[in-house]
Design an enzyme around this catalytic site. Structure first.
Site, PDB file in Angstrom:
ATOM      1  N   TRP A  39     -24.142 -16.423  -5.936  1.00 36.03           N
ATOM      2  CA  TRP A  39     -23.919 -17.568  -6.815  1.00 36.03           C
ATOM      3  C   TRP A  39     -23.969 -17.080  -8.252  1.00 36.03           C
ATOM      4  CZ3 TRP A  39     -28.103 -16.907  -3.588  1.00 36.03           C
ATOM      5  CH2 TRP A  39     -29.336 -16.590  -4.206  1.00 36.03           C
ATOM      6  N   ASP A 452       0.780   2.798   1.339  1.00 34.74           N
ATOM      7  CA  ASP A 452       1.324   3.704   0.329  1.00 34.74           C
ATOM      8  C   ASP A 452       2.605   3.158  -0.280  1.00 34.74           C
ATOM      9  OD1 ASP A 452       2.609   4.037   2.807  1.00 34.74           O
ATOM     10  OD2 ASP A 452       3.326   6.021   2.257  1.00 34.74           O
ATOM     11  N   ARG A 456       9.954   1.919   3.129  1.00 34.89           N
ATOM     12  CA  ARG A 456      10.578   2.916   4.000  1.00 34.89           C
ATOM     13  C   ARG A 456       9.896   2.946   5.363  1.00 34.89           C
ATOM     14  NH1 ARG A 456       8.477   7.266   0.017  1.00 34.89           N
ATOM     15  NH2 ARG A 456       6.463   7.891   0.878  1.00 34.89           N
ATOM     16  N   ASP A 457      10.275   3.915   6.172  1.00 36.11           N
ATOM     17  CA  ASP A 457       9.712   4.053   7.512  1.00 36.11           C
ATOM     18  C   ASP A 457       8.349   4.743   7.443  1.00 36.11           C
ATOM     19  OD1 ASP A 457      10.697   6.478   6.670  1.00 36.11           O
ATOM     20  OD2 ASP A 457      11.803   6.930   8.513  1.00 36.11           O
ATOM     21  N   GLU A 458       7.399   4.070   6.778  1.00 41.95           N
ATOM     22  CA  GLU A 458       6.055   4.626   6.615  1.00 41.95           C
ATOM     23  C   GLU A 458       5.068   3.472   6.495  1.00 41.95           C
ATOM     24  OE1 GLU A 458       3.950   8.300   4.206  1.00 41.95           O
ATOM     25  OE2 GLU A 458       5.968   7.668   3.689  1.00 41.95           O
ATOM     26  N   ASP A 465      -4.380   7.706  -1.286  1.00 38.43           N
ATOM     27  CA  ASP A 465      -3.896   6.746  -2.266  1.00 38.43           C
ATOM     28  C   ASP A 465      -4.992   5.756  -2.665  1.00 38.43           C
ATOM     29  OD1 ASP A 465      -1.700   7.861  -0.620  1.00 38.43           O
ATOM     30  OD2 ASP A 465      -0.420   6.664  -1.917  1.00 38.43           O
ATOM     31  N   TRP A 518      -8.075  13.079   0.318  1.00 35.87           N
ATOM     32  CA  TRP A 518      -7.710  12.100   1.340  1.00 35.87           C
ATOM     33  C   TRP A 518      -8.963  11.742   2.153  1.00 35.87           C
ATOM     34  CZ3 TRP A 518      -4.308  14.331  -1.529  1.00 35.87           C
ATOM     35  CH2 TRP A 518      -3.027  13.805  -1.666  1.00 35.87           C
ATOM     36  N   GLU A 731       6.341   6.209  -6.951  1.00 31.13           N
ATOM     37  CA  GLU A 731       5.632   7.261  -6.225  1.00 31.13           C
ATOM     38  C   GLU A 731       5.672   8.577  -6.997  1.00 31.13           C
ATOM     39  OE1 GLU A 731       5.553   9.140  -1.732  1.00 31.13           O
ATOM     40  OE2 GLU A 731       7.364   8.137  -2.434  1.00 31.13           O
ATOM     41  N   HIS A 752       4.489   2.112  -5.473  1.00 34.10           N
ATOM     42  CA  HIS A 752       3.489   3.051  -4.973  1.00 34.10           C
ATOM     43  C   HIS A 752       2.361   3.075  -5.997  1.00 34.10           C
ATOM     44  CE1 HIS A 752       3.852   6.171  -1.743  1.00 34.10           C
ATOM     45  NE2 HIS A 752       2.766   6.643  -2.327  1.00 34.10           N
TER      46      HIS A 752
END
Length: 934
Positions: A39, A452, A456-458, A465, A518, A731, A752
């Site tokens: 609070w 990330d 795209r294909d990710e 990150d 990472w 990116e 990114h």
């Protein structure tokens, strides 16, 4: 205690740290038997709080009161008995200060969801003959009867795959992509919904459309499908109380049915195909799957929802004559159209973040088709929407329908619905846009997990990150629960040897190497949540995983404490790296790894000390000291030069205090400054160095150079994308080249957030609003004004209330204004003030004023000082270019670096090659005229 005896106002209504509902929703939906309470205090002129009193009112009217002799107001522990499943009630708080009690706060309503596996009667059901991986999306449902009006109804719901639930044809919630993406093998989220208003006496129908989502759709660049399983399934438990006193539980079991639908294909990467002509198919059987409820957990973070709608600008045509829509900003979500057309006509919507030569640039999508298709039913206006997918885009082309038959085109923007908390503003429009772009990238990539990129294909939860960006995120939004949930997945995915996956949830299941920066997310992110939100609970929960990680590094480094010879990403995306070799950085990877080892060991030692693990604290403090010593002995000279003579190396060494002696630190700071000058104030850092370099320069006494880095507009720089019209962070520093073409590398994103981590420095050092104790209970106000900005300010809704700091230059005075919330204090340190320790102030508004001079007007004594004067050096550079000594201004900086210590009267001989020394006198005469102000 009564309100009449108090001279104080009431505290704010309680916030539950465990509330998984959308911001502003009531009641709070809790998945814990002992929720944590916070609070905010009213002004307490009589003194600081000394105790608090909590009052719990149960659904049946019973009340309980507990008094605690503690000033704690952030994540205070639950003082009552553990709550059972399905509990309801309200909680109020009153606070004592100077012997007087405040009035009670407004009651905060709550209810608990299903807290135990035994609460579930439902079973997972999956279509037996329908719902094949490449077939139409299945619908699972059943009808049921209610004898009277519903007075209370809760639907507890999850799925393998994503789901859209409807009661009597109406969507149960505006939540999108439910149940989100977690480490499905270990943790599967369910959410509880109030559906009372959707029910009616008599026949009702509950259905759920199932999509492939993350569970069965494509994941990762290899295009692998069904990573978690090949069968979609639904788990639903509807609990209803009726006006006649009856109760009913409608739970998924073998009596439910499956149906085909008009959703012919759906995938998060490729998009959705929908035949609007196709009705629901006939009923088919379902199988009851043998999946125990042990991995189910109540939602612990706000849902993904539509958070904005961006109307498109009037359409134009691409050179190939495709109809092109621009939604004004790079966003994450989907395109929604209202169209009319004849039955059977196919409408195709393709998405991209940027244009090349006027056409959609789809190469950055790699294997993601990012295309939605619709077959019209005809007969009037139809809404085209694809809720089983999402895309990252600014532009979309629409084929198959004439412009006049498109009645509406908008982008539905999706994000985890996090409460915005922090703002920043300043006098420089480019920096203002940069900060807006950081926020937009965070919104787009905080979609159930911290991803990330969204296009795209990710679209993975890369640990590196978020490790970099977590401090910035913690300022911009109330992301504590969001990141704490992701950290639970990280701990669940951690390998037995302590290795942390590169991405969480882990789709790289067969890749085991540990990587610095990472894997260090396991220590850095929990510590950030503690620093910024006062979240000690997540720190304690993650402590075993933190320890496993550091122990792994200790084994990998061996007796010499140098983590070397292993795989590393290093200073990823160093701007000097070739487009197709993003890891080919200038900074030695072993140096990067060992620096991170030292940092994580120190964080772990501090965590152990905080949590009372005294033996661990001593052990890891010794380890951190040993690694620090090893770093200095291995990678630094006694004078302070580093083996990797790069900005990233010096930034890590300075910010993380890896150089033991003052002499080494001074040398390193000066060398970093000269490297920045020699590179013409353009960026020379990748993922690792970028979040640190402005802090390193500031702490080393070169804040003016940090400002030069910030305000540089040539590539690579933070403002270069802004000059290219970017609306999100890129990116790569050069995701788009100056000629408008896309970087030729195979890994290029225009949304990114990692390089936007500089925003944390804008908040803490430029505006001067930094945490000095967990949750901003103590605030460090130490603004660092610099060239190019006339004013800057930041404000933050801290756990204690609104805090703010800002400054402006008015003539020869610097005015600093500070807001401190009740329950907190600030130490204000002003530039140039005599009192180096600063002034400690309490809650309220404060104003300070000190003399200020933007420059001393002194003629530079060295070429280095001339370089530091942006206006002067530009004028000198124009002379050098005009006289043919250099091709452009950028070329002057590395040449000047050869003689930084020389007086500017020798600039011509420094710049000109020996073969042209006959021109030195004439050139120097022209330069001297500039130096003299002529």
């Amino acid at each position: 205690m009564t309100a009449a005896t108090s001279a104080y106002a009431a505290p704010s209504a309680i916030r539950f740290a465990d509330d998984a509902a959308a911001p502003g929703s009531a009641p709070a939906v809790l998945g814990r038997a002992a929720p944590r309470l916070s609070w905010q205090l009213p002004p307490l002129p009589g003194g600081a709080p000394t105790a608090h009193r909590l009052r719990l009112t149960h659904a049946d009217g019973r009340t309980e009161t507990r008094t605690t002799a503690s000033p704690e107001q952030v994540r205070a522990p639950w003082p009552f008995a553990l709550l059972p499943s399905r509990a309801r009630g309200t909680v109020e708080v009153a606070v004592q200060a100077d012997g007087r009690w405040t009035p009670w706060s407004d009651p905060a309503p709550f209810e608990t969801t299903l807290l135990h596996a035994g609460d579930w009667r439902a079973r997972f059901v999956s279509p037996r003959t329908l719902g094949a991986p490449h077939g139409p999306a299945p619908l699972i449902g059943r009808s049921f009867e209610l004898p009277a009006e519903a007075t209370r109804a809760r639907l507890h719901l999850t799925s393998l795959g994503i789901h859209i639930a409807r009661l009597n044809g109406h969507r149960v919630t505006d939540e999108e992509l439910a149940p989100g993406w977690t480490s499905y093998r270990h943790r599967l989220r369910f959410r509880s919904h109030d559906v009372t208003a959707a029910l009616r006496p008599g026949t009702n129908e509950l259905t759920a459309l199932l999509g492939n989502g993350w569970y069965r759709g494509k994941l990762g660049g290899a295009g692998e499908r069904a990573v978690y399983g090949d069968r979609l399934a639904l788990l639903a438990q509807l609990e209803v109380e009726c006006a006649d006193g009856s109760t009913h539980v409608i739970a998924t079991d073998g009596t439910w049915h499956a149906h085909d639908t008009g959703v012919l294909a759906d995938d998060l990467y490729d998009g959705q195909t929908t035949d609007l002509r196709r009705p629901r198919g006939g009923p088919g059987p379902v199988d009851v799957l043998d999946i125990p409820p042990g991995r189910l957990f109540p939602a612990d973070t706000p849902p993904v929802r539509p958070v904005a709608h961006h109307p498109a600008a009037p359409p134009t045509r691409t050179p190939a004559r495709a109809l092109l829509y621009d939604f004004g900003a790079n966003v994450v979500g989907r395109v929604r159209l209202d169209v009319r057309g004849e039955a059977g006509r196919e409408v195709t919507v393709r998405h991209a973040e940027v244009l090349e030569d006027g056409e959609l640039s789809t190469r950055p999508l790699r294997g993601a088709a990012a295309t939605d298709r619709y077959i019209l039913a005809g007969g009037g206006t139809e809404t085209l929407d694809s809720p089983l997918t999402f895309h990252g885009f600014r532009y979309a082309t629409v084929e198959g329908v004439a412009p006049e038959d498109i009645l509406r085109a908008e982008a539905v923007v999706l994000s985890s619905d996090l409460r915005p908390t922090g703002t920043f503003d300043c006098s420089h429009p480019g920096v203002r846009t940069l900060h807006e772009n950081v926020g937009r990238s965070m919104r787009g990539n905080f979609l159930d997990i911290p991803t990330d990129c969204p296009q795209r294909d990710e679209r993975l939860g890369w640990t590196g990150d978020i490790q970099i960006f977590a401090p910035t995120a913690a300022f911009l939004a109330d992301c504590d629960a969001f990141l704490a949930s992701w950290l639970r997945d990280l701990a669940a995915e951690q390998h037995p040897d302590g290795t942390v996956p590169f991405a969480v949830p882990d789709v790289h299941r067969n890749i085991l190497p540990a990587a610095a920066a990472w894997g260090d997310a396991v220590t850095v992110v929990p510590w950030t949540l503690y620093e910024r939100f006062g979240d000690r609970d997540t720190l304690a929960e993650l402590y075993p995983a933190m320890r496993r990680w550091v122990d792994h590094l200790d084994r990998a480094a061996g007796e010499d404490h140098v983590w070397a010879g292993r795989f590393q990403f290093g200073d990823w995306l160093d701007p000097a790296a070739p487009p197709d070799e993003p890891g080919a950085a200038r900074t030695d990877k072993d140096l990067v790894a060992t620096a991170h080892f030292a940092r994580s060991a120190r964080i772990l030692a501090d965590t152990a000390r905080l949590l009372g693990h005294h033996e661990d604290a001593a052990r890891y403090a010794r380890l951190a000291a040993d690694v620090r010593t090893a770093f200095a002995e291995t990678f630094a000279t006694p004078a302070g030069r580093l083996l990797s003579d790069t900005p990233t190396a010096y930034a890590m060494a300075l910010v993380w205090d890896l150089l033991p002696s003052p002499r080494q630190r001074a040398t390193a700071g000066d060398r970093l400054a000269d490297l920045v000058r020699a590179n013409g104030f353009r960026m020379a850092t990748g993922f690792v160095g970028t979040p640190l370099i402005t802090d390193a320069l500031t702490e080393a006494g070169h804040a003016h150079l940090a400002y030069r880095l910030l305000l540089e507009e040539s590539c690579p720089s933070w403002l270069y994308p802004v000059t290219m019209g970017a609306t999100t962070m890129w990116e790569r520093w050069d995701s788009m080249l100056p000629d408008g073409s896309v970087n030729p590398g195979q890994m290029t994103s225009f949304n990114h957030y990692a390089l936007g981590a500089v925003a944390d420095w804008l908040h803490r050092r430029v505006a001067g609003l930094a945490p000095a104790a967990p949750g901003y209970r103590e605030i460090d106000v130490c603004p660092v004004p610099g060239p190019g900005l006339a004013w800057a300010r930041a404000a933050l809704d801290t756990p204690y209330g609104r805090a703010a700091a800002g400054w402006r230059v008015t003539g020869d005075r610097l005015v600093v204004e500070v807001t401190v919330p009740p329950g907190a204090h600030a130490t204000v340190r002003l530039p140039g003030a005599a009192a180096t320790g600063g002034e400690r102030v309490g809650p309220g508004e404060h104003r300070f004023e000190v003399p200020w001079a933007s420059g001393d007007g002194r003629r530079p004594a060295s070429i280095r000082e001339a370089v530091d004067d942006a206006a002067l050096w530009t004028a000198l550079g124009e002379v050098l270019v005009k006289e043919g000594a250099v091709p452009d201004l950028a070329a002057t900086f590395p040449l000047a670096a050869r003689g930084f210590d020389l007086p500017p009267e020798r600039l011509a001989e420094v710049v000109l090659p020996r073969a042209r020394r006959d021109r030195v006198d004439r050139l120097q005469e022209a330069l001297d005229a500039v130096l003299a102000g002529e």
